[in-house]
Design a protein around this motif. Sequence first.
Motif, PDB file in Angstrom:
ATOM      1  N   GLN A 243       0.866   3.860  -3.146  1.00 49.39           N
ATOM      2  CA  GLN A 243       0.383   5.201  -2.818  1.00 49.39           C
ATOM      3  C   GLN A 243       1.445   6.247  -3.143  1.00 49.39           C
ATOM      4  OE1 GLN A 243      -2.489   6.265  -2.142  1.00 49.39           O
ATOM      5  NE2 GLN A 243      -2.131   8.342  -1.413  1.00 49.39           N
ATOM      6  N   SER A 244       2.717   5.894  -2.945  1.00 49.01           N
ATOM      7  CA  SER A 244       3.791   6.826  -3.285  1.00 49.01           C
ATOM      8  C   SER A 244       3.923   7.001  -4.801  1.00 49.01           C
ATOM      9  CB  SER A 244       5.119   6.340  -2.699  1.00 49.01           C
ATOM     10  OG  SER A 244       5.513   5.106  -3.284  1.00 49.01           O
TER      11      SER A 244
ATOM     12  N   LEU B 187      -5.017   4.838  -2.641  1.00 49.68           N
ATOM     13  CA  LEU B 187      -5.770   4.735  -1.390  1.00 49.68           C
ATOM     14  C   LEU B 187      -6.995   5.651  -1.378  1.00 49.68           C
ATOM     15  CD1 LEU B 187      -2.919   4.473   1.293  1.00 49.68           C
ATOM     16  CD2 LEU B 187      -4.302   2.644   0.285  1.00 49.68           C
ATOM     17  N   SER B 188      -7.466   6.027  -2.542  1.00 56.14           N
ATOM     18  CA  SER B 188      -8.684   6.835  -2.620  1.00 56.14           C
ATOM     19  C   SER B 188      -9.895   5.987  -2.261  1.00 56.14           C
ATOM     20  CB  SER B 188      -8.853   7.396  -4.034  1.00 56.14           C
ATOM     21  OG  SER B 188      -9.075   6.335  -4.953  1.00 56.14           O
TER      22      SER B 188
ATOM     23  N   ASP C 162       1.252   6.600  -6.966  1.00 57.05           N
ATOM     24  CA  ASP C 162       0.026   7.237  -7.457  1.00 57.05           C
ATOM     25  C   ASP C 162      -0.898   7.466  -6.270  1.00 57.05           C
ATOM     26  OD1 ASP C 162      -2.567   7.767  -8.586  1.00 57.05           O
ATOM     27  OD2 ASP C 162      -1.831   6.957 -10.473  1.00 57.05           O
ATOM     28  N   ASP C 163      -1.175   8.741  -5.978  1.00 56.52           N
ATOM     29  CA  ASP C 163      -1.949   9.053  -4.768  1.00 56.52           C
ATOM     30  C   ASP C 163      -3.417   8.682  -4.869  1.00 56.52           C
ATOM     31  OD1 ASP C 163      -2.817  10.959  -6.530  1.00 56.52           O
ATOM     32  OD2 ASP C 163      -2.024  12.675  -5.417  1.00 56.52           O
ATOM     33  N   SER C 164      -3.854   8.125  -6.013  1.00 61.46           N
ATOM     34  CA  SER C 164      -5.242   7.664  -6.120  1.00 61.46           C
ATOM     35  C   SER C 164      -5.403   6.219  -5.640  1.00 61.46           C
ATOM     36  CB  SER C 164      -5.722   7.762  -7.569  1.00 61.46           C
ATOM     37  OG  SER C 164      -5.009   6.865  -8.405  1.00 61.46           O
TER      38      SER C 164
ATOM     39  N   THR D  77      -0.922   2.146 -12.144  1.00 62.62           N
ATOM     40  CA  THR D  77       0.370   2.668 -12.609  1.00 62.62           C
ATOM     41  C   THR D  77       0.731   2.194 -14.016  1.00 62.62           C
ATOM     42  OG1 THR D  77       1.474   0.807 -11.489  1.00 62.62           O
ATOM     43  CG2 THR D  77       1.264   2.875 -10.270  1.00 62.62           C
TER      44      THR D  77
ATOM     45  N   TRP E 242       0.821  -1.212   0.000  1.00 59.96           N
ATOM     46  CA  TRP E 242       0.000   0.000   0.000  1.00 59.96           C
ATOM     47  C   TRP E 242       0.855   1.262   0.000  1.00 59.96           C
ATOM     48  CZ3 TRP E 242      -5.130  -0.344   3.246  1.00 59.96           C
ATOM     49  CH2 TRP E 242      -5.922  -1.363   2.706  1.00 59.96           C
ATOM     50  N   ILE E 243       1.905   1.274   0.815  1.00 54.04           N
ATOM     51  CA  ILE E 243       2.768   2.462   0.874  1.00 54.04           C
ATOM     52  C   ILE E 243       3.464   2.681  -0.471  1.00 54.04           C
ATOM     53  CG2 ILE E 243       4.868   3.395   1.919  1.00 54.04           C
ATOM     54  CD1 ILE E 243       4.015   2.005   4.536  1.00 54.04           C
ATOM     55  N   THR E 244       3.925   1.601  -1.079  1.00 58.91           N
ATOM     56  CA  THR E 244       4.632   1.709  -2.360  1.00 58.91           C
ATOM     57  C   THR E 244       3.733   2.275  -3.446  1.00 58.91           C
ATOM     58  OG1 THR E 244       6.070  -0.167  -1.800  1.00 58.91           O
ATOM     59  CG2 THR E 244       5.893   0.442  -4.129  1.00 58.91           C
TER      60      THR E 244
END
Length: 425
Positions: free
Chosen positions: A67-68, A74-75, A70-72, A390, A63-65
């Motif tokens: 999200q870093s 964890l939308s 593409d910030d969508s 991505t 999740w961290i990878t």
Amino acid sequence: MKGTPDTADGSRTGPSPASGARAAPRRPALARSLERWGAFARRRLRAGELGSLPVVVVLAIVWITFQSLDDSFLSPRNLSNLSVDIVGTGMIAVGIVFVLLLGELDLSVGSVSGLAAAVFAVLNVNNGVPEWLAVIVAVLAGTAAGAVQGYSFARTRVPAFVVTLAGLLTWNGLMLYVLGSSGTINLDANGLVAALTGYYFTQDAVAYAVAALAVALVFLVPYQDMRRRVAARMPHRSLRFVVARAAGLAVVAFAAAFVLNRFQGLPLALLIFLVVVAGLDTVLRRTRYGRQVYALGGGVEAARRASLGVTRVQTAVLAVSGTMAAIGGLFLASRITSVSQSSGTGVLLLNALAAAVIGGTSLFGGRGSTWSAVLGMLVIQSIASGMAITDTPAAVQFMITGGVLFAAVVIDALSRRSQEAYGRA
């Protein structure tokens, strides 16, 4: 119980011995509790009892990878879609958990899921059978397929993966025969099955009520068990441990409800999935049948000598696997509102097997739970979702998923070796 100290795992023992000497100054209760839990966790890790820790760490990294990148990721929209996408294959993975607990493999679940979806589509769309009746017949078809395989495995003592490999070919051929020359059947987009993955509880109160109910059950069930053990003067979890676990779930549950409500609300598919997983987990942990499944995973010959109904339990386990495969097939058909000759094929079987193993169910049998399938499916679908967002090639997705699966198998093997060294396997 006043004056009874906690053990490292949060359980209590008998009364502390009286001492005439003046007691030394005591550190704060929170510091003592953290120290005890830390020592208990270290002992469990050294003994190979890792629980769900590895998969939670992997999920957090995934999740961290993404999200870093593409910030969508964890939308609310993506997480809501993710919560629905895990259900179909996750249902199949839950059935595989039962088989893995025996130390066996079921390779036919993909074909059984496709067969069940085909039976439903032909009955409902082509022959006008009511949806509810077509659903029952489709699920029973999966149960029958699993029971036939289970009885054959139990009576002939041929390894389950051989029996189910033959089943994979047989049920896939039967699915093609049932579909006939049409090849593809489109389902009613407004029907009951389509609603399985298309309906959302849009009222915010529903998601929060479900979260509150889950937290209440997670607290009350262990609390009642603790009280019974206290009355019987048996080792038991401390009240602080029970409260802390319920509080941890409350944070996750209400955060999930908040995120889901920011999109379309609580998906019906996710609610059904969690209820099924929780119900089957209760069956495994709190019924005679569940204890027999774990016992067979520990050793079939020992179970025979203990006069357990080995044939009956093995047949029932494969029947459960077939039933869950059929239910999963209906959810997968609901997601795309169609059934075709490719239903149940492709990487479905591999993803379901990988989800159960990545989630922490042992390939050696006797260790795991239905919640393993949920965690493992979250990892696999999170990777797939992140790759899609991505625009990463599918080949990379397969390699990453394969690497995670390999790591899970290695951890499982090392964990078992540590347990054997500590005399716990």
